[in-house]
Design a protein around this motif. Structure first.
Motif, short mmCIF file in Angstrom:
data_model
loop_
_atom_site.label_atom_id
_atom_site.label_comp_id
_atom_site.label_asym_id
_atom_site.label_seq_id
_atom_site.Cartn_x
_atom_site.Cartn_y
_atom_site.Cartn_z
N ILE A 222 -1.90 23.92 -25.94
CA ILE A 222 -1.09 23.44 -25.39
C ILE A 222 -1.70 22.18 -24.56
O ILE A 222 -0.95 21.11 -24.50
N ALA A 223 -2.60 22.42 -23.68
CA ALA A 223 -3.15 21.17 -23.10
C ALA A 223 -3.27 20.07 -23.86
O ALA A 223 -2.88 18.92 -23.31
N PRO A 224 -4.21 20.04 -24.80
CA PRO A 224 -4.67 18.72 -25.63
C PRO A 224 -3.35 18.18 -25.93
O PRO A 224 -3.26 17.02 -26.08
N PHE A 225 -2.19 18.80 -26.67
CA PHE A 225 -1.02 18.11 -26.76
C PHE A 225 -0.28 17.69 -25.68
O PHE A 225 0.46 16.63 -25.88
N VAL A 226 -0.13 18.52 -24.83
CA VAL A 226 0.59 18.05 -23.56
C VAL A 226 0.10 16.64 -23.08
O VAL A 226 0.67 15.77 -22.82
N ILE A 227 -1.25 16.49 -22.82
CA ILE A 227 -1.70 15.66 -22.22
C ILE A 227 -2.05 14.34 -23.28
O ILE A 227 -1.52 13.39 -22.67
N LYS B 94 -3.03 24.86 -13.98
CA LYS B 94 -3.29 23.91 -13.18
C LYS B 94 -4.62 23.31 -13.57
O LYS B 94 -4.66 21.89 -13.46
N GLU B 95 -5.66 23.79 -13.67
CA GLU B 95 -7.02 23.15 -14.20
C GLU B 95 -6.77 22.23 -15.52
O GLU B 95 -7.29 21.01 -15.45
N HIS B 96 -6.33 22.71 -16.56
CA HIS B 96 -6.09 21.98 -17.69
C HIS B 96 -5.05 21.10 -17.82
O HIS B 96 -5.13 20.05 -18.67
N ILE B 97 -3.83 21.04 -17.10
CA ILE B 97 -2.66 20.19 -17.25
C ILE B 97 -2.36 19.63 -15.98
O ILE B 97 -2.34 18.27 -16.20
N VAL B 98 -2.00 20.30 -15.15
CA VAL B 98 -1.49 19.51 -13.78
C VAL B 98 -2.40 18.54 -13.20
O VAL B 98 -2.21 17.63 -12.93
N ASN B 99 -3.62 18.89 -12.99
CA ASN B 99 -4.78 18.03 -12.47
C ASN B 99 -5.00 16.94 -13.16
O ASN B 99 -5.31 16.00 -12.72
N LYS B 100 -5.00 17.03 -14.52
CA LYS B 100 -5.41 16.07 -15.57
C LYS B 100 -4.21 14.84 -15.64
O LYS B 100 -4.41 13.68 -15.46
N GLU C 198 -3.17 12.65 -11.37
CA GLU C 198 -3.59 11.25 -10.93
C GLU C 198 -3.12 10.20 -11.58
O GLU C 198 -2.98 8.99 -11.07
N ARG C 199 -3.05 10.05 -13.06
CA ARG C 199 -2.55 9.05 -13.64
C ARG C 199 -1.02 8.88 -13.30
O ARG C 199 -0.82 7.74 -13.37
N PHE C 200 -0.41 9.91 -13.14
CA PHE C 200 1.25 9.92 -12.77
C PHE C 200 1.21 9.25 -11.45
O PHE C 200 1.95 8.29 -11.21
N SER C 201 0.23 9.48 -10.41
CA SER C 201 0.20 8.87 -9.08
C SER C 201 0.06 7.26 -9.28
O SER C 201 0.64 6.48 -8.64
N LEU D 81 7.31 6.52 -0.58
CA LEU D 81 7.05 7.96 -0.36
C LEU D 81 5.60 8.44 -0.87
O LEU D 81 5.27 7.49 -1.84
N PRO D 82 4.98 9.40 -0.25
CA PRO D 82 3.69 9.84 -0.83
C PRO D 82 4.00 10.33 -2.28
O PRO D 82 4.95 10.77 -2.94
N ALA D 83 2.94 9.74 -3.02
CA ALA D 83 2.93 10.23 -4.51
C ALA D 83 3.34 11.42 -4.97
O ALA D 83 4.32 11.86 -5.81
N TYR D 84 2.88 12.43 -4.33
CA TYR D 84 3.22 13.94 -4.68
C TYR D 84 4.53 14.25 -4.33
O TYR D 84 5.36 15.25 -5.08
N SER D 85 5.32 13.49 -3.47
CA SER D 85 6.60 13.84 -3.20
C SER D 85 7.52 13.40 -4.40
O SER D 85 8.31 14.05 -4.89
N ILE D 86 7.20 12.15 -4.85
CA ILE D 86 8.05 11.67 -5.80
C ILE D 86 7.57 12.57 -7.04
O ILE D 86 8.78 12.60 -7.77
N VAL D 87 6.50 12.59 -7.20
CA VAL D 87 6.11 13.47 -8.69
C VAL D 87 7.08 14.70 -8.57
O VAL D 87 7.77 15.18 -9.60
N ARG D 88 7.19 15.43 -7.42
CA ARG D 88 8.06 16.82 -7.30
C ARG D 88 9.29 16.58 -7.67
O ARG D 88 10.08 17.16 -8.04
#
Length: 216
Positions: A80-85, A139-145, A148-151, A166-173
């Protein structure tokens, strides 16, 4: 319908030491957990679907929980992680003039991914909240990776005055929850409904942009 042969080919590429029976158990577990959920699935059902004796499962996996963690969790890292990212980065790395255009490309990209990988998606949605091991891997393989790029991308559109400060984390959410709400309803809750996907995507984008556009 997902491509079962494709899943098998990708999952077991470069994998050593797995017997044909183990591969059948893995596929049976994916299908059973997806259809009925982890709690409602018995190892005897998995064994029957795989065409093996129930004892064969326990020779490789001590408990049903061990089966979930030992088979499903590694799929996050290996499949999943390689394909998602990789797939999502195709969108993140493109230069879109407007934030709306980026949103549309991302929704269409995620919808295509879900259509091709629906059984795994269903398992993760059903089981991640209840299994800390899966949550940590996700979280380790998808969210964290991806975060940063999304922000960085959000900062780019903020600097261009297209979305509010707005803070990036708020917009992402806010963005992710809106997009996920559409995809969840479309492919899990009401897949049989008469969906106008193009119109629904536009409504989702309009809803997001109504809250994120700077006030003139």
């Amino acid at each position: 319908m997902y491509n079962r042969d494709f899943i098998m080919e990708e999952l077991f590429e470069d994998e050593e030491g797995l017997t044909e029976k183990q591969k059948k158990i893995i596929i049976a577990a994916i299908e059973s957990f997806s259809e009925k959920g982890y709690a409602a699935t018995s190892t005897s059902e998995i064994a029957k679907k795989a065409g093996v004796a129930e004892g064969t499962i326990f020779r490789h996996y001590k408990t049903k929980k061990d089966l979930l963690v030992s088979i499903v969790a590694p799929m996050i890292a290996k499949f999943i992680a390689p394909f998602v990212i990789k797939d999502l980065y195709k969108v993140l790395d493109q230069q879109f003039e407007r934030f709306e255009d980026f949103l549309k490309a991302m929704i269409e990209n995620r919808a295509e991914f879900l259509k091709n990988n629906l059984p795994m998606f269903k398992i993760f949605i059903q089981e991640i909240p209840f299994h800390p091991e899966l949550k940590a891997l996700f979280k380790e393989h998808i969210v964290n990776k991806v975060y940063e790029r999304f922000s960085e991308l959000i900062k780019h559109y903020q600097d261009r005055g297209q979305i509010i400060e707005l803070p990036a984390y708020s917009i992402v959410r806010l963005v992710v929850s809106s997009i996920f709400g559409y995809l969840f309803g479309r492919y899990l809750l009401f897949p049989e409904a008469d969906w106008d996907d193009e119109a629904e995507i536009e409504r989702t984008i309009d809803f997001i942009m109504h809250g994120l556009k700077p006030k003139n």
